[in-house]
Design a protein around this motif. Structure first.
Motif, PDB file in Angstrom:
ATOM      1  N   ILE A   7     -11.602 -17.354   0.979  1.00  0.00           N
ATOM      2  CA  ILE A   7     -10.366 -17.457   0.213  1.00  0.00           C
ATOM      3  C   ILE A   7      -9.215 -17.035   1.126  1.00  0.00           C
ATOM      4  O   ILE A   7      -8.966 -15.841   1.308  1.00  0.00           O
ATOM      5  CB  ILE A   7     -10.407 -16.557  -1.040  1.00  0.00           C
ATOM      6  CG1 ILE A   7     -11.648 -16.864  -1.885  1.00  0.00           C
ATOM      7  CG2 ILE A   7      -9.127 -16.725  -1.869  1.00  0.00           C
ATOM      8  CD1 ILE A   7     -11.899 -15.851  -3.004  1.00  0.00           C
ATOM      9  N   PRO A   8      -8.517 -17.984   1.747  1.00  0.00           N
ATOM     10  CA  PRO A   8      -7.367 -17.601   2.590  1.00  0.00           C
ATOM     11  C   PRO A   8      -6.227 -17.100   1.717  1.00  0.00           C
ATOM     12  O   PRO A   8      -5.882 -17.726   0.714  1.00  0.00           O
ATOM     13  CB  PRO A   8      -7.011 -18.900   3.313  1.00  0.00           C
ATOM     14  CG  PRO A   8      -7.579 -19.993   2.479  1.00  0.00           C
ATOM     15  CD  PRO A   8      -8.754 -19.433   1.749  1.00  0.00           C
ATOM     16  N   ALA A   9      -5.657 -15.965   2.091  1.00  0.00           N
ATOM     17  CA  ALA A   9      -4.601 -15.352   1.271  1.00  0.00           C
ATOM     18  C   ALA A   9      -3.531 -14.752   2.173  1.00  0.00           C
ATOM     19  O   ALA A   9      -3.755 -13.743   2.831  1.00  0.00           O
ATOM     20  CB  ALA A   9      -5.202 -14.272   0.367  1.00  0.00           C
ATOM     21  N   ARG A  10      -2.388 -15.401   2.173  1.00  0.00           N
ATOM     22  CA  ARG A  10      -1.253 -14.930   2.982  1.00  0.00           C
ATOM     23  C   ARG A  10      -0.246 -14.254   2.067  1.00  0.00           C
ATOM     24  O   ARG A  10       0.118 -14.777   1.018  1.00  0.00           O
ATOM     25  CB  ARG A  10      -0.608 -16.116   3.710  1.00  0.00           C
ATOM     26  CG  ARG A  10       0.458 -15.736   4.718  1.00  0.00           C
ATOM     27  CD  ARG A  10       0.807 -16.952   5.574  1.00  0.00           C
ATOM     28  NE  ARG A  10       1.390 -18.023   4.775  1.00  0.00           N
ATOM     29  CZ  ARG A  10       2.708 -18.197   4.609  1.00  0.00           C
ATOM     30  NH1 ARG A  10       3.560 -17.355   5.172  1.00  0.00           N
ATOM     31  NH2 ARG A  10       3.159 -19.199   3.893  1.00  0.00           N
ATOM     32  N   ALA A  49      -9.772 -13.893   3.313  1.00  0.00           N
ATOM     33  CA  ALA A  49      -9.254 -13.879   4.684  1.00  0.00           C
ATOM     34  C   ALA A  49      -7.737 -13.744   4.631  1.00  0.00           C
ATOM     35  O   ALA A  49      -7.050 -14.613   4.096  1.00  0.00           O
ATOM     36  CB  ALA A  49      -9.648 -15.154   5.418  1.00  0.00           C
ATOM     37  N   THR A  50      -7.219 -12.669   5.179  1.00  0.00           N
ATOM     38  CA  THR A  50      -5.795 -12.387   5.043  1.00  0.00           C
ATOM     39  C   THR A  50      -5.224 -11.808   6.328  1.00  0.00           C
ATOM     40  O   THR A  50      -5.962 -11.424   7.241  1.00  0.00           O
ATOM     41  CB  THR A  50      -5.558 -11.398   3.872  1.00  0.00           C
ATOM     42  OG1 THR A  50      -4.155 -11.205   3.683  1.00  0.00           O
ATOM     43  CG2 THR A  50      -6.218 -10.053   4.151  1.00  0.00           C
ATOM     44  N   ASP A  51      -3.889 -11.773   6.374  1.00  0.00           N
ATOM     45  CA  ASP A  51      -3.208 -11.132   7.499  1.00  0.00           C
ATOM     46  C   ASP A  51      -2.386  -9.940   7.017  1.00  0.00           C
ATOM     47  O   ASP A  51      -1.507  -9.462   7.728  1.00  0.00           O
ATOM     48  CB  ASP A  51      -2.297 -12.134   8.211  1.00  0.00           C
ATOM     49  CG  ASP A  51      -1.229 -12.720   7.287  1.00  0.00           C
ATOM     50  OD1 ASP A  51      -1.249 -12.414   6.081  1.00  0.00           O
ATOM     51  OD2 ASP A  51      -0.370 -13.479   7.780  1.00  0.00           O
ATOM     52  N   SER A  52      -2.687  -9.477   5.803  1.00  0.00           N
ATOM     53  CA  SER A  52      -1.875  -8.433   5.175  1.00  0.00           C
ATOM     54  C   SER A  52      -2.707  -7.194   4.846  1.00  0.00           C
ATOM     55  O   SER A  52      -3.740  -7.292   4.173  1.00  0.00           O
ATOM     56  CB  SER A  52      -1.239  -8.983   3.889  1.00  0.00           C
ATOM     57  OG  SER A  52      -0.699  -7.952   3.103  1.00  0.00           O
ATOM     58  N   THR A  53      -2.227  -6.038   5.293  1.00  0.00           N
ATOM     59  CA  THR A  53      -2.910  -4.790   4.923  1.00  0.00           C
ATOM     60  C   THR A  53      -2.777  -4.508   3.426  1.00  0.00           C
ATOM     61  O   THR A  53      -3.651  -3.859   2.841  1.00  0.00           O
ATOM     62  CB  THR A  53      -2.329  -3.610   5.718  1.00  0.00           C
ATOM     63  OG1 THR A  53      -0.904  -3.534   5.493  1.00  0.00           O
ATOM     64  CG2 THR A  53      -2.600  -3.777   7.208  1.00  0.00           C
ATOM     65  N   CYS A  59      -8.000  -5.510  -2.165  1.00  0.00           N
ATOM     66  CA  CYS A  59      -9.387  -5.974  -2.168  1.00  0.00           C
ATOM     67  C   CYS A  59     -10.357  -4.794  -2.141  1.00  0.00           C
ATOM     68  O   CYS A  59     -11.368  -4.779  -2.871  1.00  0.00           O
ATOM     69  CB  CYS A  59      -9.639  -6.894  -0.976  1.00  0.00           C
ATOM     70  SG  CYS A  59      -8.883  -8.524  -1.113  1.00  0.00           S
ATOM     71  N   ASN A  60     -10.072  -3.803  -1.317  1.00  0.00           N
ATOM     72  CA  ASN A  60     -10.916  -2.605  -1.275  1.00  0.00           C
ATOM     73  C   ASN A  60     -10.911  -1.887  -2.620  1.00  0.00           C
ATOM     74  O   ASN A  60     -11.953  -1.399  -3.087  1.00  0.00           O
ATOM     75  CB  ASN A  60     -10.434  -1.656  -0.175  1.00  0.00           C
ATOM     76  CG  ASN A  60     -10.691  -2.205   1.220  1.00  0.00           C
ATOM     77  OD1 ASN A  60     -11.565  -3.059   1.405  1.00  0.00           O
ATOM     78  ND2 ASN A  60      -9.943  -1.730   2.204  1.00  0.00           N
ATOM     79  N   GLN A  61      -9.764  -1.833  -3.246  1.00  0.00           N
ATOM     80  CA  GLN A  61      -9.639  -1.163  -4.546  1.00  0.00           C
ATOM     81  C   GLN A  61     -10.508  -1.824  -5.605  1.00  0.00           C
ATOM     82  O   GLN A  61     -11.104  -1.147  -6.449  1.00  0.00           O
ATOM     83  CB  GLN A  61      -8.178  -1.182  -4.985  1.00  0.00           C
ATOM     84  CG  GLN A  61      -7.919  -0.570  -6.355  1.00  0.00           C
ATOM     85  CD  GLN A  61      -6.471  -0.741  -6.796  1.00  0.00           C
ATOM     86  OE1 GLN A  61      -5.594  -1.088  -6.003  1.00  0.00           O
ATOM     87  NE2 GLN A  61      -6.218  -0.523  -8.075  1.00  0.00           N
ATOM     88  N   PHE A  62     -10.591  -3.167  -5.553  1.00  0.00           N
ATOM     89  CA  PHE A  62     -11.339  -3.903  -6.573  1.00  0.00           C
ATOM     90  C   PHE A  62     -12.727  -4.334  -6.099  1.00  0.00           C
ATOM     91  O   PHE A  62     -13.394  -5.126  -6.761  1.00  0.00           O
ATOM     92  CB  PHE A  62     -10.538  -5.130  -7.012  1.00  0.00           C
ATOM     93  CG  PHE A  62      -9.389  -4.822  -7.916  1.00  0.00           C
ATOM     94  CD1 PHE A  62      -9.568  -4.717  -9.287  1.00  0.00           C
ATOM     95  CD2 PHE A  62      -8.114  -4.621  -7.399  1.00  0.00           C
ATOM     96  CE1 PHE A  62      -8.504  -4.425 -10.122  1.00  0.00           C
ATOM     97  CE2 PHE A  62      -7.033  -4.332  -8.230  1.00  0.00           C
ATOM     98  CZ  PHE A  62      -7.236  -4.226  -9.594  1.00  0.00           C
ATOM     99  N   GLY A  63     -13.176  -3.794  -4.965  1.00  0.00           N
ATOM    100  CA  GLY A  63     -14.531  -4.080  -4.497  1.00  0.00           C
ATOM    101  C   GLY A  63     -14.739  -5.493  -4.000  1.00  0.00           C
ATOM    102  O   GLY A  63     -15.852  -6.039  -4.104  1.00  0.00           O
ATOM    103  N   MET A  64     -13.691  -6.093  -3.424  1.00  0.00           N
ATOM    104  CA  MET A  64     -13.798  -7.449  -2.895  1.00  0.00           C
ATOM    105  C   MET A  64     -13.932  -7.413  -1.382  1.00  0.00           C
ATOM    106  O   MET A  64     -13.239  -6.649  -0.711  1.00  0.00           O
ATOM    107  CB  MET A  64     -12.563  -8.269  -3.292  1.00  0.00           C
ATOM    108  CG  MET A  64     -12.414  -8.480  -4.792  1.00  0.00           C
ATOM    109  SD  MET A  64     -10.995  -9.564  -5.206  1.00  0.00           S
ATOM    110  CE  MET A  64      -9.620  -8.433  -4.964  1.00  0.00           C
ATOM    111  N   ASN A  65     -14.808  -8.236  -0.851  1.00  0.00           N
ATOM    112  CA  ASN A  65     -15.025  -8.316   0.588  1.00  0.00           C
ATOM    113  C   ASN A  65     -13.834  -9.018   1.232  1.00  0.00           C
ATOM    114  O   ASN A  65     -13.487 -10.144   0.857  1.00  0.00           O
ATOM    115  CB  ASN A  65     -16.319  -9.078   0.861  1.00  0.00           C
ATOM    116  CG  ASN A  65     -16.691  -9.079   2.322  1.00  0.00           C
ATOM    117  OD1 ASN A  65     -16.213  -8.267   3.105  1.00  0.00           O
ATOM    118  ND2 ASN A  65     -17.553 -10.012   2.704  1.00  0.00           N
ATOM    119  N   ALA A  66     -13.195  -8.384   2.199  1.00  0.00           N
ATOM    120  CA  ALA A  66     -12.012  -8.965   2.837  1.00  0.00           C
ATOM    121  C   ALA A  66     -12.105  -8.816   4.347  1.00  0.00           C
ATOM    122  O   ALA A  66     -12.725  -7.884   4.862  1.00  0.00           O
ATOM    123  CB  ALA A  66     -10.742  -8.302   2.317  1.00  0.00           C
TER     124      ALA A  66
END
Length: 248
Positions: A7-10, A49-53, A59-66
């Motif tokens: 999932i690309p996410a900018r 897949a992202t370029d944003s902290t 994603c970490n908060q909701f248990g998603m692999n990023a």
């Protein structure tokens, strides 16, 4: 056959900054996309897949692999190619992070096409257009599909033009497509051709170089979020879906 969903996410969208984290019924938009992808048992992994902290933190908060990727990628497919260079799968299903009502059942249709061994470098999920406004809207990408189900051209113009027959259905692409590892590698090392530059449609890079794109038709409506007004429509749609699931 190993298949990974990406999932690309900018974060810095020109028209809608911070779009992947927009609230929908108490959860960020990217969460809804991720949860639907997790319903597809054939994926060996689902990766944002992202370029944003900021997106990484959510994603970490909701248990998603990023996965953090380069901020220099011009397109989402380039970002997916970076994920492919760092992981080990045969195919990558790309799910755009701004289509939160895309259904897992339609993603599974793409997966089944991959598993069938169809001769294709890429597989695109498509919808039949029901709104004539979409046919003439240049922001909506139309596909010309032959009788065998292969896409032979994509355009922002209404294609084909109904001169001698009115029985043709118009198709648009959705935010879900798959590419083989080899196709992704080819994509990133091949420069944009004149047709891709004119239409600004990245899949044309494959078409211009004689690669095959097979299409599968979605059963459910999808809807991308490009503006805050689109977001309101998505919130209403997901609210209705949650009410229906509560009654079942």
């Amino acid at each position: 056959m190993k298949i990974t969903a990406v999932i690309p996410a900018r974060y810095d969208s020109t028209r809608f900054p911070g779009k992947p984290l927009a609230d929908i019924c108490g959860k960020p938009m990217i969460w809804w996309v991720y949860q639907e992808a997790k319903k597809v048992e054939d994926y060996v992994d689902v990766i944002v897949a992202t370029d944003s902290t900021k997106i990484i933190d959510v994603c970490n908060q909701f248990g998603m692999n990023a996965m953090m990727t380069s901020s220099k990628h011009p397109m989402g497919t380039d970002r997916v190619a970076e994920v492919a260079s760092r992981t080990d799968s045969d195919y990558y299903v790309v799910i755009l992070g701004d289509e939160p009502i895309l259904r897992a059942d339609d993603e599974k249709k793409v997966v089944r096409a991959i598993q069938s061994g169809i001769c294709a470098d890429a597989i695109q999920l498509v919808e039949v257009m029901t709104n004539p406004v979409d046919v003439v809207n240049t922001t909506t990408i139309k596909l010309a599909i032959n009788d065998e189900g292969y896409c032979i051209f994509l355009s922002r113009a209404p294609i084909p033009t109904p001169k001698s027959s009115l029985g043709y259905k118009y198709y648009k692409n959705t935010g879900c497509f798959a590419m083989s590892r080899e196709a992704l590698e080819f994509f990133v090392k091949t420069k944009r051709g004149n047709i891709e530059l004119a239409e600004d449609i990245e899949q044309l890079r494959l078409i211009e170089n004689y690669k095959k794109i097979f299409t599968v038709q979605a059963d459910y409506m999808s809807m991308s979020v490009d503006t805050p007004k689109d977001l309101e429509r998505i919130r209403d749609e997901i609210s209705c879906r949650l009410r229906d699931e509560g009654r079942s």
